[in-house]
Design an enzyme around this catalytic site. Structure first.
Site: not given
Ligand code: RUB
Length: 303
Positions: A20, A22, A124, A193
């Protein structure tokens, strides 16, 4: 060994134990702080060299989420200031704190777009999108959420469980069922991302299909993105690398079928024309406002 702090975080980001956008950014900032404390006995010159090497290793863990280089660059900017050792540590704390505050603000602003009785679709597992959903629920709105599974890593299960534990009415669907259910959806909210200078969204594979379906069905499609998800280098024409992961995450065939090729891109690009708004901690902006955000908040980065 002091380098172990950096190597461990690098490995965890690479194998998606920490994932994720963040979380990746905050984990890198935290690792840099811990490393800085460990090596603070070194001369300034040696300290700066080692911190830069550590930053470069962390950045190389995953190529797509710009939160990672943005976090590292934010922290390491302290190396150019007086008292680099203290500044790096302070800037790591600053980044983590502002990231958490941003997610909270995004929750508040985004929740204004959610009306009582809405059914929300998310894809996701995004902290920022979840913040919007939880805030709307906290405000007493009667909401339902559809979560996609998000093959191949099934991050949608994390989202479904998190929202269910929070008391929210959740339905899990397979990724290919989005068009079937779009008639039941009032708004789509996903994370990010990276956001490019021309307002495109880079997010988990499948996001752009959902955006296309939403557009065809006139269902608003919003992305929740902290300002550190905006990609400074896209302003000078750099393209964002889309991570392609191990095919084994998708399927492992028996030897007889090893000639079947399997592709596993982790992210895709949603054109700006399918995005109704980007929810940031400085307000809701149209995708056309991305250039402005990059100029205003990342002017200090080399481009
Ligand atoms: C995670 C993903 C999330 C973004 C935003 O991909 O696509 O939508 O990272 O997440 P992965 P956040 O699982 O491959 O890392 O809002 O938590 O930053």
């Amino acid at each position: 060994m002091s380098e172990d702090i950096i190597k461990e975080t690098y490995e965890k980001i690479k194998n998606m134990e920490i994932r994720g956008a963040g979380r990746i950014g905050r984990a890198a900032a935290k690792a840099l702080k811990e490393y800085a404390i460990k090596i603070s006995h070194l001369s300034d010159e040696e300290f700066i060299k080692k911190m830069k090497e550590a930053g470069n290793l962390l950045i190389s863990a995953r190529p797509t989420a710009v939160s990672l280089p943005n976090a590292v660059k934010y922290v390491l900017k302290g190396l150019n200031e007086d008292n680099p050792k203290e500044r790096v540590i302070e800037r790591s704390d600053e980044f983590i704190e502002s990231s958490l505050k941003a997610i909270e603000k995004i929750g508040k602003y985004g929740a204004n777009r959610i009306k009582d009785g809405y059914t929300i679709l998310t894809h996701c597992n995004s902290e920022a999108a979840i913040s919007v959903i939880k805030t709307a629920y906290d405000e007493g709105k009667d909401i339902k959420v559809f979560c996609t599974e998000t093959r191949p890593r099934n991050q949608g299960y994390i989202t479904a469980k998190t929202l269910y534990d929070y008391g929210i009415d959740v339905t899990l669907i397979v990724d290919s069922a989005v068009r079937y259910f779009i008639k039941d959806i009032d708004i789509v909210i996903v994370g990010a991302d990276a956001i490019t200078a021309n307002g495109c969204l880079v997010n988990k594979i499948g996001t752009s299909q959902i955006a296309l379906i939403s557009n065809e069905s006139r269902v608003p499609f919003l992305t929740a993105a902290e300002t550190y998800k905006f990609h400074p280098k896209t302003i000078v024409g750099e393209l964002i690398e889309i991570e392609e992961r191990d095919p084994k995450e998708v399927v492992v065939f028996e030897d007889k079928y090893k000639g079947i090729k399997v592709r596993n891109p982790a992210f895709d690009v949603t054109p700006s024309k399918y995005i109704d708004a980007i929810i940031t901690e400085v307000g809701l902006i149209p995708p056309q406002g991305a250039w402005y955000i990059i100029e205003k908040y990342f002017g200090w980065l080399e481009k």
